[in-house]
Design an enzyme around this catalytic site. Structure first.
Site, PDB file in Angstrom:
ATOM      1  N   GLY A  18      21.657  14.987  27.343  1.00 14.78           N
ATOM      2  CA  GLY A  18      22.122  15.635  28.437  1.00 14.78           C
ATOM      3  C   GLY A  18      22.706  14.634  29.666  1.00 14.78           C
ATOM      4  O   GLY A  18      22.893  13.456  29.265  1.00 14.78           O
ATOM      5  N   GLY A  19      22.962  15.074  30.671  1.00 15.89           N
ATOM      6  CA  GLY A  19      23.329  14.285  31.804  1.00 15.89           C
ATOM      7  C   GLY A  19      22.270  13.220  32.296  1.00 15.89           C
ATOM      8  O   GLY A  19      22.884  12.309  32.925  1.00 15.89           O
ATOM      9  N   VAL A  23      17.258  13.383  24.512  1.00 14.32           N
ATOM     10  CA  VAL A  23      16.099  14.149  23.856  1.00 14.32           C
ATOM     11  C   VAL A  23      15.931  14.018  22.603  1.00 14.32           C
ATOM     12  O   VAL A  23      16.652  14.214  21.725  1.00 14.32           O
ATOM     13  CB  VAL A  23      16.106  15.751  24.063  1.00 14.32           C
ATOM     14  CG1 VAL A  23      14.757  16.508  23.805  1.00 14.32           C
ATOM     15  CG2 VAL A  23      16.447  16.102  25.619  1.00 14.32           C
ATOM     16  N   LYS A  38      12.094  13.496  26.139  1.00 16.66           N
ATOM     17  CA  LYS A  38      13.398  13.134  26.923  1.00 16.66           C
ATOM     18  C   LYS A  38      13.281  11.801  27.447  1.00 16.66           C
ATOM     19  O   LYS A  38      12.124  11.391  28.262  1.00 16.66           O
ATOM     20  CB  LYS A  38      13.579  14.062  28.065  1.00 16.66           C
ATOM     21  CG  LYS A  38      14.778  13.899  28.985  1.00 16.66           C
ATOM     22  CD  LYS A  38      15.006  14.773  30.002  1.00 16.66           C
ATOM     23  CE  LYS A  38      15.696  15.966  29.678  1.00 16.66           C
ATOM     24  NZ  LYS A  38      16.081  17.041  30.703  1.00 16.66           N
ATOM     25  N   ASP A 132      19.836  25.823  38.558  1.00 21.00           N
ATOM     26  CA  ASP A 132      20.719  25.457  37.485  1.00 21.00           C
ATOM     27  C   ASP A 132      20.529  26.338  36.321  1.00 21.00           C
ATOM     28  O   ASP A 132      20.565  25.848  34.997  1.00 21.00           O
ATOM     29  CB  ASP A 132      20.779  23.972  37.083  1.00 21.00           C
ATOM     30  CG  ASP A 132      22.031  23.573  36.241  1.00 21.00           C
ATOM     31  OD1 ASP A 132      22.941  24.224  36.383  1.00 21.00           O
ATOM     32  OD2 ASP A 132      21.873  22.462  35.424  1.00 21.00           O
TER      33      ASP A 132
END
Length: 634
Positions: A18-19, A23, A38, A132
């Site tokens: 992800g940003g 993970v 993560k 989000d």
């Protein structure tokens, strides 16, 4: 990175990126369980703001304990790595589900949305806004349970944020107008994003997908979402109304809370499953609109009367001052004591679930009682609780170690049999606090322990494991299944013929009492969760996606029974050859009075996620999330 050990976590494989970080699937070497780990990206680990945001995610998500939110197990700060250990969910994101299937049926979409609303509503009650919400932040487990993740930009309503005023937070396709205007997000911002998510589940695209960011933002700010009914013939018109309310540009015009939103979704889901309601009935949203209109009319009348009263007072005051006349005022005010409430009989239902107070908050996986009133329940992290008074009071038992316990079954002359990870098997006698380790021929994780009407005791588990005992667990036969999938349930019609079901539509049949099993055709590719022998050659199977199957020839052929539901069905039981009950993991109930040939839907909500169901003499007991033990009467 794969194979590395960070703290007490061994990296098994990469799950995604992800940003903020990568993970991994990892093994907790201390607790001997898998988790999702993560790890913050090396580039972002140099940024104090990203580190603070990463730590905030761990803090925020660790405060939230709900079956529809992925729990945080711990925070890692070892060997230069920053990480968060979370529950590992076997499944895929809602985004992947939509990409793979294009769009989802109405009933399935509404069922998933209810779960999202429960999780987000709980976070709101705890003072957190996610900010989000989108399909990529929702995991759909193999059991059909939706779980919200990535609280990396969530914010406590009561906390001073690290985000500067004027900074847009969220993902553009799901961002509310106030977020685009860089205003402070509220609960209604999450409700807007959930409305976009529902739209995407049903159509496969979001309502304002365009070529440029500017056009997307203009869509959110100025344009109404295109009606789904214009693109999907046959879509119920009330779906358009629900989405329009969730996507109102002005936050105050949206649903006031996730609970209010969920009420409307529950009403809509009831119509989808059972057909149109009686003429003249109103949905909760329509009923609330009527209430608001009445309040508005009353407010207008009261304002007008107040205005007239002020004029009258001024007029009277003028004459009093002038001394022109004596005025005797007799003022009688009659107050309006009328009220309105939601009394629609087509929406409200008598909830049959009763709760047994256990005094614990960890998730319970399995429960069983004996005729003397003793009961044992097992839960997360090897936790054990027991009662000696039919569930009035509960005590915790020191676990013997060896990982999680997933199953418990009372066995005559032995006590309560507990089954867990790596084939661990124990006998527990709560009256004497005796815990004895038993010998088991299996080394794979035990998922369930069952007893059939034929007297056979069975254990099922991972890697195709089926163990059968004809002497109450003194000796076991390990069945040859030839499969590697999880086996969830087994039942026998007689001493020879039995049926077993499991993951990925696994359907097995034996004719030698469970020594050898063979695949018995393919009836679905979705997991099958429970199988029961009804009598006279009849078997029933339930599983994912609301699927029900019936056989009347000892499992040689199967007929699918359509009940118009997509919720995961986890249990089918019969207390007589004619009377049966099917349960979903969220509490949907189906009842049969003809041996399973037909089923009638009973609307109900368990208010906890049901993990397993155990039949009693006159009741069905359920082990559920958050320490809940539930029961319903047959």
């Amino acid at each position: 990175m794969v194979g590395a050990i960070i703290g007490n976590y061994k990296i098994i494989s990469k799950l995604g990126e992800g940003g903020m970080g990568v993970v991994y699937k990892a093994l907790d070497l201390k607790l001997e369980r898998f988790c999702a780990l993560k790890i913050l990206n090396a580039q972002t680990a140099q940024s104090a703001q990203f580190i603070e945001r990463f730590k905030r995610e761990a803090r925020n998500q660790a405060k939230l304990n709900h079956p529809n939110i992925i729990p945080v197990y711990g925070f890692v700060d070892e060997q230069g790595y920053l990480g968060i250990a979370m529950e590992f969910v076997e499944g895929e994101t809602l985004e992947h589900v939509i990409d793979r299937r294009g769009s989802l049926p109405v009933a399935e979409s509404l069922d998933i949305l209810q779960q999202i609303l429960r999780g987000v509503g709980y976070a709101h009650q705890q003072g957190f806004i996610h900010r989000d919400i989108k399909p990529s932040n929702v995991m759909i487990g193999a059991n059909g349970v939706a779980k919200i993740m990535d609280f990396g930009i969530s914010k406590s309503i009561y906390e001073k944020g690290i985000t500067k005023t004027g900074t847009k937070i969220g993902t553009l396709l799901y961002m509310s107008p106030e977020q685009i205007n860089a205003e402070e997000p509220t609960r209604q911002s999450d409700i807007y994003a959930i409305g976009i998510t529902l739209y995407e589940m049903l159509l496969g695209i979001t309502p304002f997908e365009s070529g440029t960011e500017y056009e997307i933002m203009q869509g959110h700010l100025k344009k109404p979402a295109p009606k789904l009914s214009a693109s999907l013939p046959g879509i119920p018109p009330f779906i358009d109304k629900i989405i329009a309310r969730a996507l109102e540009k002005e936050p105050s015009r949206r649903f006031a809370s996730c609970e209010e939103f969920n009420e409307e979704i529950g009403y809509a889901l009831n119509i989808v499953r059972q057909g149109p309601v009686a003429a003249g009935s109103r949905s909760p949203m329509e009923e609330m609109d009527v209430i608001r209109k009445k309040r508005s009319v009353k407010f207008g009348i009261y304002t007008f009367l107040a205005f007239i009263a002020i004029i009258g007072i001024v007029y009277l005051f003028y004459y009093l001052i002038s001394g022109l006349r004596d005025i005797k005022v007799n003022d009688k005010t009659k107050s309006d004591t009328t009220f309105s409430s939601r009394t629609n009989p087509n929406y409200q239902a008598n909830n049959p679930f009763e709760t047994i107070n256990t005094g614990v908050s960890f998730n319970l996986q399995s429960v069983d009682f004996n005729e003397a009133g003793a009961g044992v329940a097992v839960g997360d992290s090897g936790k054990i609780i027991y009662t000696l008074d039919n569930g009035t009071t509960w005590s915790e038992q020191e676990p013997p170690g060896g990982g999680n316990f997933n199953a418990v079954k009372y066995v005559q002359d032995l006590g309560f049999m507990l089954g867990g990870d790596r084939g661990n098997l124990f006998a527990f006698v709560p009256q004497d606090s005796i815990m004895k380790k038993l010998t088991s021929p299996g080394t794979d994780d035990i998922v369930r322990i069952e007893s059939s009407q034929t007297g056979k005791l069975t254990i099922t588990g991972t890697k195709g494991m089926i163990l059968v005992s004809d002497d109450n667990g003194k000796t076991w036969t390990k069945g040859e299944t030839g499969v590697e999938t999880v086996i969830y349930s087994v039942d026998f019609a007689n001493k020879d013929v039995g049926i077993a079901v499991g993951d990925n539509g696994t359907l097995l049949r034996t004719e030698d009492g469970g020594k050898k099993w063979s695949l018995s055709g393919s009836i679905t590719d979705t997991y099958l969760k429970d199988v029961k022998f009804v009598g006279d050659g009849a078997f029933m199977i339930v599983g994912g996606g609301g699927q029900i199957f019936r056989s009347t020839d000892n499992g040689e052929s199967w007929r699918k029974i359509d009940v118009n539901i997509t919720a995961p069905l986890i249990s089918v039981t019969f207390n007589t050859p004619m009377n049966g009950v099917i349960l979903s993991n969220s509490g949907d109930i189906f009842r049969s009075e003809d041996g399973g040939a037909t089923w009638k839907y009973q609307q109900a909500i368990a208010n906890s996620l049901i993990n397993s169901v155990t039949p009693g003499k006159a009741r069905l007991y359920m082990a559920a999330s958050g320490g809940a033990l539930l029961y319903i009467n047959y």
